[in-house]
Design a protein around this motif. Structure first.
Motif, PDB file in Angstrom:
ATOM      1  N   LEU A 129      -4.005   4.712 -18.715  1.00 27.75           N
ATOM      2  CA  LEU A 129      -2.901   4.087 -19.461  1.00 27.75           C
ATOM      3  C   LEU A 129      -1.803   5.143 -19.525  1.00 27.75           C
ATOM      4  N   SER A 130      -1.037   5.221 -18.433  1.00 29.73           N
ATOM      5  CA  SER A 130      -0.100   6.336 -18.246  1.00 29.73           C
ATOM      6  C   SER A 130       1.239   6.113 -18.943  1.00 29.73           C
ATOM      7  N   GLU A 131       1.371   4.979 -19.634  1.00 27.93           N
ATOM      8  CA  GLU A 131       2.661   4.677 -20.270  1.00 27.93           C
ATOM      9  C   GLU A 131       3.161   5.818 -21.134  1.00 27.93           C
ATOM     10  N   VAL A 132       2.257   6.345 -21.981  1.00 25.56           N
ATOM     11  CA  VAL A 132       2.660   7.391 -22.918  1.00 25.56           C
ATOM     12  C   VAL A 132       3.189   8.623 -22.179  1.00 25.56           C
ATOM     13  N   ASN A 133       2.734   8.809 -20.934  1.00 25.45           N
ATOM     14  CA  ASN A 133       3.164   9.986 -20.157  1.00 25.45           C
ATOM     15  C   ASN A 133       4.632   9.924 -19.774  1.00 25.45           C
ATOM     16  N   TRP A 134       5.167   8.722 -19.757  1.00 27.34           N
ATOM     17  CA  TRP A 134       6.600   8.663 -19.430  1.00 27.34           C
ATOM     18  C   TRP A 134       7.411   7.973 -20.523  1.00 27.34           C
ATOM     19  N   GLY A 135       6.878   8.054 -21.737  1.00 27.34           N
ATOM     20  CA  GLY A 135       7.705   7.735 -22.890  1.00 27.34           C
ATOM     21  C   GLY A 135       7.818   6.281 -23.264  1.00 27.34           C
ATOM     22  N   PRO A 181       0.810  -1.231   0.000  1.00 24.92           N
ATOM     23  CA  PRO A 181       0.000   0.000   0.000  1.00 24.92           C
ATOM     24  C   PRO A 181       0.833   1.265   0.000  1.00 24.92           C
ATOM     25  N   GLU A 182       2.009   1.226   0.647  1.00 29.90           N
ATOM     26  CA  GLU A 182       2.844   2.446   0.712  1.00 29.90           C
ATOM     27  C   GLU A 182       3.403   2.795  -0.663  1.00 29.90           C
ATOM     28  N   LYS A 183       3.372   1.853  -1.598  1.00 32.46           N
ATOM     29  CA  LYS A 183       3.810   2.116  -2.983  1.00 32.46           C
ATOM     30  C   LYS A 183       2.610   2.026  -3.928  1.00 32.46           C
ATOM     31  N   ARG A 184       1.435   2.225  -3.389  1.00 34.84           N
ATOM     32  CA  ARG A 184       0.177   2.170  -4.161  1.00 34.84           C
ATOM     33  C   ARG A 184       0.058   0.847  -4.923  1.00 34.84           C
ATOM     34  N   ASN A 185       0.645  -0.206  -4.320  1.00 30.84           N
ATOM     35  CA  ASN A 185       0.613  -1.562  -4.887  1.00 30.84           C
ATOM     36  C   ASN A 185       1.258  -1.643  -6.276  1.00 30.84           C
ATOM     37  N   ALA A 186       2.271  -0.821  -6.484  1.00 30.45           N
ATOM     38  CA  ALA A 186       3.078  -0.969  -7.699  1.00 30.45           C
ATOM     39  C   ALA A 186       3.688  -2.375  -7.694  1.00 30.45           C
ATOM     40  N   MET A 187       3.809  -2.940  -8.904  1.00 30.48           N
ATOM     41  CA  MET A 187       4.176  -4.358  -9.008  1.00 30.48           C
ATOM     42  C   MET A 187       5.687  -4.539  -9.148  1.00 30.48           C
ATOM     43  N   CYS A 208      -3.818  -0.737  -8.067  1.00 32.43           N
ATOM     44  CA  CYS A 208      -2.429  -0.971  -8.478  1.00 32.43           C
ATOM     45  C   CYS A 208      -1.896   0.206  -9.296  1.00 32.43           C
ATOM     46  N   ALA A 209      -0.710   0.710  -8.915  1.00 33.14           N
ATOM     47  CA  ALA A 209      -0.090   1.839  -9.643  1.00 33.14           C
ATOM     48  C   ALA A 209       0.774   1.361 -10.803  1.00 33.14           C
ATOM     49  N   GLY A 210       0.505   0.160 -11.320  1.00 33.47           N
ATOM     50  CA  GLY A 210       1.249  -0.334 -12.482  1.00 33.47           C
ATOM     51  C   GLY A 210       2.565  -0.982 -12.084  1.00 33.47           C
ATOM     52  N   GLN A 211       3.414  -1.169 -13.071  1.00 32.96           N
ATOM     53  CA  GLN A 211       4.725  -1.768 -12.777  1.00 32.96           C
ATOM     54  C   GLN A 211       5.517  -0.820 -11.883  1.00 32.96           C
ATOM     55  N   ASP A 212       6.324  -1.388 -11.015  1.00 36.12           N
ATOM     56  CA  ASP A 212       7.174  -0.576 -10.150  1.00 36.12           C
ATOM     57  C   ASP A 212       8.332  -0.025 -10.993  1.00 36.12           C
ATOM     58  N   LEU A 213       8.332   1.291 -11.174  1.00 34.54           N
ATOM     59  CA  LEU A 213       9.339   1.896 -12.056  1.00 34.54           C
ATOM     60  C   LEU A 213      10.752   1.685 -11.531  1.00 34.54           C
ATOM     61  N   LYS A 214      10.865   1.603 -10.220  1.00 33.34           N
ATOM     62  CA  LYS A 214      12.201   1.436  -9.632  1.00 33.34           C
ATOM     63  C   LYS A 214      12.631  -0.036  -9.649  1.00 33.34           C
ATOM     64  N   GLY A 234      -9.591   3.265  -5.992  1.00 36.72           N
ATOM     65  CA  GLY A 234      -8.404   4.119  -6.067  1.00 36.72           C
ATOM     66  C   GLY A 234      -7.764   4.059  -7.445  1.00 36.72           C
ATOM     67  N   TYR A 235      -6.429   4.008  -7.439  1.00 36.04           N
ATOM     68  CA  TYR A 235      -5.688   4.069  -8.698  1.00 36.04           C
ATOM     69  C   TYR A 235      -5.533   2.694  -9.360  1.00 36.04           C
ATOM     70  N   CYS A 236      -5.640   2.713 -10.679  1.00 39.02           N
ATOM     71  CA  CYS A 236      -5.325   1.534 -11.497  1.00 39.02           C
ATOM     72  C   CYS A 236      -4.638   2.053 -12.752  1.00 39.02           C
ATOM     73  N   PHE A 237      -3.326   1.834 -12.835  1.00 42.84           N
ATOM     74  CA  PHE A 237      -2.555   2.393 -13.946  1.00 42.84           C
ATOM     75  C   PHE A 237      -1.817   1.301 -14.737  1.00 42.84           C
ATOM     76  N   GLY A 238      -1.630   1.580 -16.016  1.00 44.27           N
ATOM     77  CA  GLY A 238      -0.727   0.815 -16.875  1.00 44.27           C
ATOM     78  C   GLY A 238      -0.874  -0.690 -16.760  1.00 44.27           C
ATOM     79  N   GLY A 239       0.190  -1.325 -16.295  1.00 45.37           N
ATOM     80  CA  GLY A 239       0.198  -2.787 -16.163  1.00 45.37           C
ATOM     81  C   GLY A 239      -0.869  -3.318 -15.231  1.00 45.37           C
ATOM     82  N   GLY A 240      -1.455  -2.454 -14.433  1.00 42.53           N
ATOM     83  CA  GLY A 240      -2.565  -2.869 -13.569  1.00 42.53           C
ATOM     84  C   GLY A 240      -3.838  -3.159 -14.350  1.00 42.53           C
TER      85      GLY A 240
HETATM   86  N1  ACO Z   1       6.500   2.536  -9.371  1.00 44.43           N
HETATM   87  C1  ACO Z   1       7.297   2.761  -8.327  1.00 44.43           C
HETATM   88  N2  ACO Z   1       6.914   3.453  -7.239  1.00 44.43           N
HETATM   89  C2  ACO Z   1       5.667   3.944  -7.231  1.00 44.43           C
HETATM   90  C3  ACO Z   1       4.788   3.753  -8.304  1.00 44.43           C
HETATM   91  C4  ACO Z   1       5.239   3.006  -9.412  1.00 44.43           C
HETATM   92  N3  ACO Z   1       4.464   2.716 -10.467  1.00 44.43           N
HETATM   93  N4  ACO Z   1       3.628   4.361  -8.009  1.00 44.43           N
HETATM   94  C5  ACO Z   1       3.784   4.910  -6.797  1.00 44.43           C
HETATM   95  N5  ACO Z   1       5.025   4.655  -6.327  1.00 44.43           N
HETATM   96  C6  ACO Z   1       5.611   5.062  -5.061  1.00 44.43           C
HETATM   97  C7  ACO Z   1       6.082   6.491  -5.077  1.00 44.43           C
HETATM   98  O1  ACO Z   1       7.368   6.594  -5.649  1.00 44.43           O
HETATM   99  C8  ACO Z   1       6.066   6.800  -3.612  1.00 44.43           C
HETATM  100  O2  ACO Z   1       7.187   6.204  -3.017  1.00 44.43           O
HETATM  101  P1  ACO Z   1       8.011   7.006  -1.842  1.00 44.43           P
HETATM  102  O3  ACO Z   1       7.002   7.159  -0.736  1.00 44.43           O
HETATM  103  O4  ACO Z   1       9.129   6.096  -1.514  1.00 44.43           O
HETATM  104  O5  ACO Z   1       8.410   8.318  -2.440  1.00 44.43           O
HETATM  105  C9  ACO Z   1       4.855   6.031  -3.103  1.00 44.43           C
HETATM  106  O6  ACO Z   1       4.613   4.996  -4.060  1.00 44.43           O
HETATM  107  C10 ACO Z   1       3.604   6.854  -3.017  1.00 44.43           C
HETATM  108  O7  ACO Z   1       3.442   7.479  -4.266  1.00 44.43           O
HETATM  109  P2  ACO Z   1       3.009   9.019  -4.400  1.00 44.43           P
HETATM  110  O8  ACO Z   1       3.277   9.426  -5.801  1.00 44.43           O
HETATM  111  O9  ACO Z   1       3.635   9.823  -3.317  1.00 44.43           O
HETATM  112  O10 ACO Z   1       1.449   8.869  -4.087  1.00 44.43           O
HETATM  113  P3  ACO Z   1       0.219   9.717  -4.645  1.00 44.43           P
HETATM  114  O11 ACO Z   1      -0.967   9.123  -3.971  1.00 44.43           O
HETATM  115  O12 ACO Z   1       0.453  11.175  -4.528  1.00 44.43           O
HETATM  116  O13 ACO Z   1       0.157   9.394  -6.223  1.00 44.43           O
HETATM  117  C11 ACO Z   1       0.051   7.915  -8.118  1.00 44.43           C
HETATM  118  C12 ACO Z   1      -0.170   8.095  -6.606  1.00 44.43           C
HETATM  119  C13 ACO Z   1      -0.883   8.867  -8.910  1.00 44.43           C
HETATM  120  C14 ACO Z   1      -0.277   6.462  -8.406  1.00 44.43           C
HETATM  121  C15 ACO Z   1       1.525   8.254  -8.488  1.00 44.43           C
HETATM  122  O14 ACO Z   1       2.404   7.626  -7.546  1.00 44.43           O
HETATM  123  C16 ACO Z   1       1.895   7.803  -9.857  1.00 44.43           C
HETATM  124  O15 ACO Z   1       1.652   8.497 -10.833  1.00 44.43           O
HETATM  125  N6  ACO Z   1       2.514   6.593  -9.962  1.00 44.43           N
HETATM  126  C17 ACO Z   1       2.918   6.057 -11.224  1.00 44.43           C
HETATM  127  C18 ACO Z   1       1.732   5.489 -12.001  1.00 44.43           C
HETATM  128  C19 ACO Z   1       2.221   4.917 -13.323  1.00 44.43           C
HETATM  129  O16 ACO Z   1       2.332   5.639 -14.289  1.00 44.43           O
HETATM  130  N7  ACO Z   1       2.534   3.626 -13.294  1.00 44.43           N
HETATM  131  C20 ACO Z   1       3.231   2.981 -14.357  1.00 44.43           C
HETATM  132  C21 ACO Z   1       2.284   2.578 -15.412  1.00 44.43           C
HETATM  133  S1  ACO Z   1       3.129   1.982 -16.834  1.00 44.43           S
HETATM  134  C22 ACO Z   1       3.335   0.372 -16.542  1.00 44.43           C
HETATM  135  O17 ACO Z   1       2.784  -0.194 -15.630  1.00 44.43           O
HETATM  136  C23 ACO Z   1       4.133  -0.415 -17.550  1.00 44.43           C
END
Ligand code: ACO
Length: 275
Positions: A140-146, A27-33, A67-73, A114-120
Motif C-alpha cells: 500500500l504505497s500511497e503513503v510513500n508519495w503523500g 507490461p512496459e508500465k508494470r500494468n499501471a492503470m 499491477c503497479a497501481g493507478q498510473d501516476l501520469k 510480481g508487483y501489486c501496489f495501491g489501487g491494484g
Molecule cells: N504509474 C505510472 N507509471 C508507472 C507506474 C505507475 N504506478 N508504475 C510503473 N510505471 C512506469 C515507470 O514510470 C516506467 O516508465 P518508463 O519506462 O516510461 O520510465 C515503467 O513503468 C517501468 O517502471 P520502473 O520503475 O522502471 O520499473 P521497476 O521494475 O524498476 O519498478 C515498480 C517497478 C516498483 C512498480 C515502480 O515502477 C514503482 O514503484 N511504481 C509505482 C508503484 C506505486 O506506488 N503505484 C501507485 C500506488 S497508489 C495508487 O494506486 C492510488
C-alpha cells in the motif's frame, strides 16, 4: 487461444477451456492503470459476464507483474485540473475494480505475480479467490508519495485483513510477499511462481465443474450476509434458496437428489453431481 474474444487496447483475453483470463496488458508500465485500461476492463468484464463459454474468470497481469497501481501520469497528473475527466476516470476505475468484479455472476480468481501496489489491491480483494506467487510483492504505497489509500482501497483492505494488519500496512507502506499474504489470508494460498498457473487452473477447473447457478448464488450469499444481522441473513438466505430453485435451468437440486437417493451414482459429500 480462441479468436472469438473481445479485442481491447490495454487488456488481453485468453481462453483455457471454460476459464477466461482477463489480463491487464501494459507490461512496459508494470500494468499501471490508465483511464484507457479502466474503460477496457469495464468492457472486458461485461463481455466475459455474457460469454457462454466463460465459467470462471481469472484476473492477472501481463509480463510477470499484476499491477503497479493507478498510473501516476495518465490517471493522476493528466487529470489534475480537469475535474470532468477525473470524474470519468474515477467512475470507470471504481466500476470494474469493485462494482462489476465484486458482483460478477461467475467465479473470479485473482492470480497475482510480481508487483501489486495501491489501487491494484482492490481487484484482488473484489475477486472471490486469490492465488499469489510466494515471491509476489504487495504494497500500500500511497503513503510513500503523500496520499491515502483512496478510491475504496482503505475500506476494502479492512474487509479482508485484521485491523492491526490493515493499519500497519496502510500507514507504513511496508511491502509484504505472497507467502505473508497467504499467512494473513489476504490470498487463499501462495505457491512458487513456476506453479502459479497450475495452482490457479486447479481451482478454476474445480469451479468450472460445478453448477453455475449454485456457484453464483453461493458466492452472492456469502458476500451479502457479511453486512447483515442474523435476522436479516436468515430471511435473505430463505429467499435466496427459493430463488435458486426457481431460476436454476439445470434443476440441480432435483437432479442431485435423484442421483444420490434413487440412482446411487453420486455422493454429495465427495464431489458434484453428474451434469
Ligand atoms: N504509474 C505510472 N507509471 C508507472 C507506474 C505507475 N504506478 N508504475 C510503473 N510505471 C512506469 C515507470 O514510470 C516506467 O516508465 P518508463 O519506462 O516510461 O520510465 C515503467 O513503468 C517501468 O517502471 P520502473 O520503475 O522502471 O520499473 P521497476 O521494475 O524498476 O519498478 C515498480 C517497478 C516498483 C512498480 C515502480 O515502477 C514503482 O514503484 N511504481 C509505482 C508503484 C506505486 O506506488 N503505484 C501507485 C500506488 S497508489 C495508487 O494506486 C492510488
Amino acid at each position: 487461444m480462441s479468436d472469438d474474444v473481445i479485442k481491447l487496447e490495454t487488456v488481453k483475453i485468453e481462453r483455457d477451456g471454460g476459464t477466461t483470463f482477463v489480463i491487464l496488458n501494459r507490461p512496459e508500465k508494470r500494468n499501471a492503470m490508465s483511464p484507457q485500461l479502466h474503460n477496457d476492463m469495464c468492457d472486458a468484464l461485461d463481455w466475459a459476464a455474457e460469454d457462454d463459454q466463460t465459467k470462471v474468470v481469472v484476473i492477472t497481469g501481463a509480463g510477470g507483474n499484476f499491477c503497479a497501481g493507478q498510473d501516476l501520469k495518465l490517471f493522476f497528473r493528466a487529470n489534475d485540473g480537469n475535474p470532468k475527466a477525473m470524474r470519468r476516470a474515477g467512475l470507470a476505475s471504481q466500476a470494474w475494480r469493485w462494482d462489476k468484479l465484486s458482483r460478477f455472476p461467475k467465479a473470479t480468481i485473482a492470480m497475482v505475480h510480481g508487483y501489486c501496489f495501491g489501487g491494484g489491491f482492490t481487484p484482488v480483494i473484489a475477486c472471490d479467490f486469490a492465488i499469489a506467487a510466494d515471491d509476489a510483492t504487495f504494497g500500500l504505497s500511497e503513503v510513500n508519495w503523500g496520499i491515502i489509500p483512496g478510491g475504496l482501497v482503505a475500506w476494502a483492505v479492512t474487509q479482508i485483513l485484521g485491523y492491526r494488519d490493515a493499519m500497519y500496512y496502510s500507514v507504513t507502506g511496508d511491502k509484504f510477499n505472497g507467502a505473508e499474504a497467504a499467512a494473513m489470508k489476504f490470498v487463499n494460498k501462495a505457491v512458487p511462481v513456476t506453479n502459479l498457473r497450475e495452482a490457479t487452473m486447479e481451482l478454476a477447473r474445480k469451479l468450472e465443474a460445478k453448477s453455475p447457478a449454485a456457484v453464483r448464488y453461493t458466492k452472492e450469499a456469502v458476500r451479502s450476509v457479511r453486512g447483515m444481522s442474523q435476522d436479516q441473513a436468515m430471511d435473505y438466505l430463505h429467499c435466496k434458496s427459493d430463488a435458486l430453485k426457481f431460476i436454476d435451468p439445470e434443476k440441480g437440486r432435483e437432479k442431485a437428489m435423484k442421483q444420490f437417493l434413487d440412482e446411487k451414482v453420486f455422493k454429495p459429500g465427495l464431489g458434484e453431481f453428474k451434469r
